[in-house]
Design a protein around this motif. Structure first.
Motif, PDB file in Angstrom:
ATOM      1  N   UNK A  71       4.901  -6.793 -10.260  1.00 20.98           N
ATOM      2  CA  UNK A  71       5.182  -7.658  -9.113  1.00 20.98           C
ATOM      3  C   UNK A  71       4.145  -8.784  -9.075  1.00 20.98           C
ATOM      4  N   UNK A  72       4.504  -9.968  -9.563  1.00 20.74           N
ATOM      5  CA  UNK A  72       3.516 -11.042  -9.706  1.00 20.74           C
ATOM      6  C   UNK A  72       2.938 -11.547  -8.389  1.00 20.74           C
ATOM      7  N   UNK A  73       3.656 -11.373  -7.271  1.00 17.59           N
ATOM      8  CA  UNK A  73       3.199 -11.930  -5.998  1.00 17.59           C
ATOM      9  C   UNK A  73       2.761 -10.855  -4.993  1.00 17.59           C
ATOM     10  N   UNK A  74       2.749  -9.588  -5.429  1.00 16.31           N
ATOM     11  CA  UNK A  74       2.432  -8.480  -4.515  1.00 16.31           C
ATOM     12  C   UNK A  74       1.381  -7.575  -5.135  1.00 16.31           C
ATOM     13  N   UNK A  75       0.224  -7.458  -4.475  1.00 13.21           N
ATOM     14  CA  UNK A  75      -0.787  -6.498  -4.925  1.00 13.21           C
ATOM     15  C   UNK A  75      -0.302  -5.081  -4.636  1.00 13.21           C
ATOM     16  N   UNK A  76      -0.604  -4.172  -5.547  1.00 15.65           N
ATOM     17  CA  UNK A  76      -0.198  -2.780  -5.380  1.00 15.65           C
ATOM     18  C   UNK A  76      -1.433  -1.884  -5.319  1.00 15.65           C
ATOM     19  N   UNK A  77      -1.504  -1.063  -4.279  1.00 20.71           N
ATOM     20  CA  UNK A  77      -2.636  -0.153  -4.084  1.00 20.71           C
ATOM     21  C   UNK A  77      -2.101   1.239  -3.743  1.00 20.71           C
ATOM     22  N   UNK A 113       0.867  -1.186   0.000  1.00 25.28           N
ATOM     23  CA  UNK A 113       0.000   0.000   0.000  1.00 25.28           C
ATOM     24  C   UNK A 113       0.901   1.233   0.000  1.00 25.28           C
ATOM     25  N   UNK A 114       0.732   2.078  -0.999  1.00 25.03           N
ATOM     26  CA  UNK A 114       1.535   3.289  -1.114  1.00 25.03           C
ATOM     27  C   UNK A 114       0.632   4.501  -0.948  1.00 25.03           C
ATOM     28  N   UNK A 115       1.078   5.431  -0.131  1.00 27.83           N
ATOM     29  CA  UNK A 115       0.326   6.666   0.028  1.00 27.83           C
ATOM     30  C   UNK A 115       0.341   7.463  -1.272  1.00 27.83           C
ATOM     31  N   UNK A 116      -0.770   8.128  -1.545  1.00 28.41           N
ATOM     32  CA  UNK A 116      -0.860   9.140  -2.587  1.00 28.41           C
ATOM     33  C   UNK A 116      -1.703  10.263  -1.990  1.00 28.41           C
ATOM     34  N   UNK A 117      -2.285  11.096  -2.806  1.00 31.95           N
ATOM     35  CA  UNK A 117      -3.012  12.233  -2.251  1.00 31.95           C
ATOM     36  C   UNK A 117      -4.238  12.590  -3.076  1.00 31.95           C
ATOM     37  N   UNK A 118      -5.301  12.989  -2.387  1.00 33.65           N
ATOM     38  CA  UNK A 118      -6.516  13.444  -3.059  1.00 33.65           C
ATOM     39  C   UNK A 118      -6.299  14.753  -3.808  1.00 33.65           C
ATOM     40  N   UNK A 119      -5.154  15.383  -3.561  1.00 35.53           N
ATOM     41  CA  UNK A 119      -4.813  16.625  -4.270  1.00 35.53           C
ATOM     42  C   UNK A 119      -4.541  16.374  -5.754  1.00 35.53           C
ATOM     43  N   UNK A 130      -7.182   0.181   5.462  1.00 37.20           N
ATOM     44  CA  UNK A 130      -6.002  -0.662   5.205  1.00 37.20           C
ATOM     45  C   UNK A 130      -6.306  -2.119   5.542  1.00 37.20           C
ATOM     46  N   UNK A 131      -6.959  -2.353   6.688  1.00 36.32           N
ATOM     47  CA  UNK A 131      -7.322  -3.725   7.068  1.00 36.32           C
ATOM     48  C   UNK A 131      -8.318  -4.330   6.074  1.00 36.32           C
ATOM     49  N   UNK A 132      -9.257  -3.527   5.619  1.00 36.79           N
ATOM     50  CA  UNK A 132     -10.255  -3.968   4.634  1.00 36.79           C
ATOM     51  C   UNK A 132      -9.562  -4.388   3.332  1.00 36.79           C
ATOM     52  N   UNK A 133      -8.635  -3.566   2.871  1.00 36.27           N
ATOM     53  CA  UNK A 133      -7.933  -3.868   1.617  1.00 36.27           C
ATOM     54  C   UNK A 133      -6.980  -5.059   1.777  1.00 36.27           C
ATOM     55  N   UNK A 134      -6.462  -5.248   2.984  1.00 35.75           N
ATOM     56  CA  UNK A 134      -5.610  -6.410   3.240  1.00 35.75           C
ATOM     57  C   UNK A 134      -6.414  -7.712   3.078  1.00 35.75           C
ATOM     58  N   UNK A 135      -7.639  -7.692   3.597  1.00 37.41           N
ATOM     59  CA  UNK A 135      -8.483  -8.896   3.507  1.00 37.41           C
ATOM     60  C   UNK A 135      -8.973  -9.154   2.088  1.00 37.41           C
ATOM     61  N   UNK A 136      -9.247  -8.065   1.364  1.00 31.26           N
ATOM     62  CA  UNK A 136      -9.837  -8.205   0.033  1.00 31.26           C
ATOM     63  C   UNK A 136      -8.740  -8.416  -1.012  1.00 31.26           C
ATOM     64  N   UNK A 137      -8.345  -9.655  -1.164  1.00 31.31           N
ATOM     65  CA  UNK A 137      -7.216  -9.993  -2.034  1.00 31.31           C
ATOM     66  C   UNK A 137      -7.527  -9.804  -3.515  1.00 31.31           C
ATOM     67  N   UNK A 138      -8.795  -9.521  -3.836  1.00 30.76           N
ATOM     68  CA  UNK A 138      -9.180  -9.289  -5.231  1.00 30.76           C
ATOM     69  C   UNK A 138      -9.010  -7.834  -5.652  1.00 30.76           C
TER      70      UNK A 138
END
Length: 296
Positions: A147-153, A103-109, A202-210
């Protein structure tokens, strides 16, 4: 084996909150930062070793934008986001057991100044200018990695509200000293998120592997600057708040070495993807958030 989370740039307001929450959940928390007690950004082997076998990497690194946008600061703001993200991506590529989620921070800006309609992930208009250029480069530095084994958000985070830091300290001080009136025109939209919802998302996105890609991290009920300042005055029992016209904000920004964009840009951002995917906000409305932060 211990569950392990890596917090990159985890020494600020959001990072400290997340560190405490994950420690309470029994996680081992490793922090990458420029502070000497943590893993250094220059320690390539240390970063790889930390990432090895971890469940999740959360990157919050970046120089504060609460400064004057001179050339030196602009360069530091940009590099502190893109270079750290690239260090992490290269390190993941060298791990045998990479984290399942990055999970990488970005900004609503990243969205344009909007007073006409809200910005969603699908239909939002990307803006122009330095802050937008930083946000775009930040996200590009994340998604350039295959990254084939790492989801990126990427989390396009709105203004984060919480008890022990962040923007609430200067806002509360303004109200306390009678200066908590409308800032600038007052109709600029104020998209916000309670820090506990950042944690829960963050916890929600961790669980939702899709799920992967870009998410707006903002409460579903943004308000105007006028409404925000009125709500804050009410919670702090201050009936009067002197307004700050734009010309006064410009002078003040020079004195305290910041930029008026932080107050005057209309950020009208809606968390469409999170709502569609079934995330339920703990703090949906500003009064609920301020009740927790300041008290009812």
């Amino acid at each position: 084996m211990n569950k392990k989370v890596i917090l990159a740039g985890g020494t600020g307001f959001i990072g400290k909150y997340l560190e405490n929450e994950f420690l309470e959940k029994g996680y081992e928390v490793k922090i990458i930062s420029r502070q000497p007690q943590h893993i250094s950004w220059d320690d390539k082997k240390g970063i790889i070793a930390a990432l090895e076998g971890s469940e999740m990497l959360i990157n919050l690194a970046g120089k504060s934008v609460d400064c004057r946008y001179n050339e030196k600061n602009k360069e530091m703001i940009m590099k502190s986001r893109t270079e750290t993200t690239e260090i992490l991506g290269k390190a993941i590529l060298e791990t045998r057991q990479p984290p399942e989620l990055w999970i990488n921070s970005s900004t609503a800006t990243i969205y344009r100044h909007a007073e006409d309609r809200p910005m969603t992930e699908k239909d939002g208009d990307i803006g122009t200018g330095f802050s937008v250029d930083v946000a775009k480069a930040w996200e590009e530095s994340l998604f350039q990695f295959q990254l084939p084994h790492t989801r990126q958000i990427a989390l396009r985070i709105a203004i984060v509200l919480g008890k022990d830091g962040g923007v609430m300290i200067p806002f509360k001080n303004l109200v306390k000293f009678g200066l908590g009136g409308v800032q600038g025109p007052g109709n600029q939209m104020f998209s916000w998120i309670h820090i506990e919802d950042v944690h829960q998302i963050i916890l929600f996105l961790q669980k939702r592997k899709d799920l992967s890609g870009v998410f707006n991290v903002a409460a579903p009920n943004p308000i105007s600057n006028r409404e925000f300042m009125a709500s804050l005055r009410q919670k702090m029992n201050r009936r009067i708040g002197i307004p700050s016209p734009e010309w006064l904000l410009e002078i003040g920004a020079v004195i305290i070495r910041t930029e008026t964009e932080l107050i005057l840009k209309s950020r009208w951002v809606i968390p469409e993807r999170l709502e569609q995917e079934g995330y339920t906000f703990k703090y949906e409305k500003i009064n609920e958030a301020l009740d927790e932060i300041i008290g009812g």
